[in-house]
Design an enzyme around this catalytic site. Structure first.
Site, PDB file in Angstrom:
ATOM      1  N   GLU A   1      -4.071   1.795  -7.437  1.00 45.17           N
ATOM      2  CA  GLU A   1      -4.408   2.912  -6.552  1.00 45.17           C
ATOM      3  C   GLU A   1      -3.515   4.100  -6.883  1.00 45.17           C
ATOM      4  O   GLU A   1      -2.408   4.221  -6.306  1.00 45.17           O
ATOM      5  CB  GLU A   1      -4.205   2.510  -5.082  1.00 45.17           C
ATOM      6  CG  GLU A   1      -5.156   1.451  -4.611  1.00 45.17           C
ATOM      7  CD  GLU A   1      -5.497   1.607  -3.126  1.00 45.17           C
ATOM      8  OE1 GLU A   1      -6.677   1.632  -2.803  1.00 45.17           O
ATOM      9  OE2 GLU A   1      -4.568   1.711  -2.300  1.00 45.17           O
TER      10      GLU A   1
ATOM     11  N   HIS B   1       0.846  -1.197   0.000  1.00 43.68           N
ATOM     12  CA  HIS B   1       0.000   0.000   0.000  1.00 43.68           C
ATOM     13  C   HIS B   1       0.885   1.252   0.000  1.00 43.68           C
ATOM     14  O   HIS B   1       1.950   1.274   0.636  1.00 43.68           O
ATOM     15  CB  HIS B   1      -0.914  -0.009   1.235  1.00 43.68           C
ATOM     16  CG  HIS B   1      -1.980   1.022   1.142  1.00 43.68           C
ATOM     17  ND1 HIS B   1      -1.749   2.344   1.458  1.00 43.68           N
ATOM     18  CD2 HIS B   1      -3.264   0.945   0.730  1.00 43.68           C
ATOM     19  CE1 HIS B   1      -2.862   3.030   1.249  1.00 43.68           C
ATOM     20  NE2 HIS B   1      -3.799   2.200   0.803  1.00 43.68           N
TER      21      HIS B   1
HETATM   22  P1  PGA Z   1      -9.455   5.886   0.153  1.00 45.05           P
HETATM   23  O1  PGA Z   1      -8.363   4.783   0.471  1.00 45.05           O
HETATM   24  O2  PGA Z   1     -10.665   5.159  -0.389  1.00 45.05           O
HETATM   25  O3  PGA Z   1      -9.718   6.538   1.482  1.00 45.05           O
HETATM   26  O4  PGA Z   1      -8.859   6.805  -0.857  1.00 45.05           O
HETATM   27  C1  PGA Z   1      -8.085   3.754  -0.419  1.00 45.05           C
HETATM   28  C2  PGA Z   1      -6.810   3.108   0.019  1.00 45.05           C
HETATM   29  O5  PGA Z   1      -5.884   3.849   0.420  1.00 45.05           O
HETATM   30  O6  PGA Z   1      -6.695   1.869   0.007  1.00 45.05           O
END
Ligand code: PGA
Length: 259
Positions: free
Chosen positions: A168, A98
């Site tokens: 992401e 992450h």
């Molecule tokens: P968010 O987080 O939906 O708050 O942007 C997603 C993540 O960081 O996995």
């Protein structure tokens, strides 16, 4: 797992929330209650380690995942938690790589070790990749390609289909200062690209079996767009997963699209 059953997957990343076991149980129980009629969507909640065991007792339907593991099986590693430990308390998924952990110093090589440890313990890794910014020369495609190649280096090809790749883009995550919304087109282009990268590493057949999902400020208003037009086979939801109503709404949107 979900891919083989044709299910899309909605994953809640609770990050370092909530502050008490009581609050964790309440949130989880609310999500579990509204998931009772859900059949075609795999639901995974990734709470802090410390809540996994007690939440496991509350629902058979909702899968659990950790937010990290250590890259070694056993030994003198004070403060670390192994993949076997996570598996043995009944969790089946783990978020790895992450961006918030990368900011704390985790490298692709660390993530690579963790993926191998997770797979050998029987956990399904949710590998997060994504560029910090977008440039006009489209170098961000290379950034994502290099992350995937380095994180999957030496992973047996037959195990690659067990990995979920979560795209992401860091610039779209809710906690990023000055964040921007990603569009379904941004998502679709990257999903196609990621599939090609996986196909070059393993094979087209293996790449087809990998779940490619999207995460970055997903909410109940844009979930449908990412799932329908963005080519996402699931969503990794951060902030909205801390609100049982919003998270359940996202699950229901996914379920309706699957039906
Ligand atoms: P968010 O987080 O939906 O708050 O942007 C997603 C993540 O960081 O996995």
């Amino acid at each position: 797992m979900a891919k083989q059953t044709g299910k899309k997957i909605i994953i809640g990343n609770w990050k370092m929330n909530p502050a008490s076991p009581k609050a964790a149980e309440k949130l989880f129980a609310e999500v579990a209650k509204s998931a009772s009629g859900i059949k075609k969507t795999e639901i995974v909640i990734c709470p802090p380690f410390i809540y996994l065991e007690r939440l496991k007792k509350l629902s058979k339907k909702i899968n659990l995942g950790a937010q990290n593991v250590f890259g070694r099986e056993v030994g003198p590693f004070t403060g670390e938690v192994s993949a076997d430990m996570i598996y043995n308390i009944g969790a089946r998924y783990v978020i790895l790589g992450h961006s918030e952990r990368r900011t704390l110093g985790e490298s692709d090589s660390d993530v690579n070790k963790k993926i191998k440890a997770a797979l050998s313990a029987g956990l399904l890794p949710i590998l997060c990749v994504g560029e910090e910014t977008r440039d006009e020369d489209h170098q961000y495609f290379n950034v994502v390609k290099e992350q995937i190649r380095a994180c999957l280096y030496g992973v047996p090809k037959n195990l690659i289909s067990k990995i979920i790749v979560a795209y992401e883009p860091v610039w779209a995550i809710s906690t990023t200062l000055g964040r921007k919304d990603a569009t379904s087109t941004d998502c679709r282009e990257m999903a196609v690209f990621i599939r090609k990268v996986l196909s070059d590493i393993a094979s087209l057949d293996i790449a087809k079996d990998v779940h490619i999902i999207y995460g970055g400020s997903v909410n109940e208003r844009d979930a449908e767009e990412f799932l329908k037009d963005g080519g996402a086979e699931g969503l990794l939801v951060g902030r909205a997963s801390l609100d049982a109503k919003k998270f359940s709404e996202i699950v229901k949107i996914c379920e309706a699209l699957n039906s």
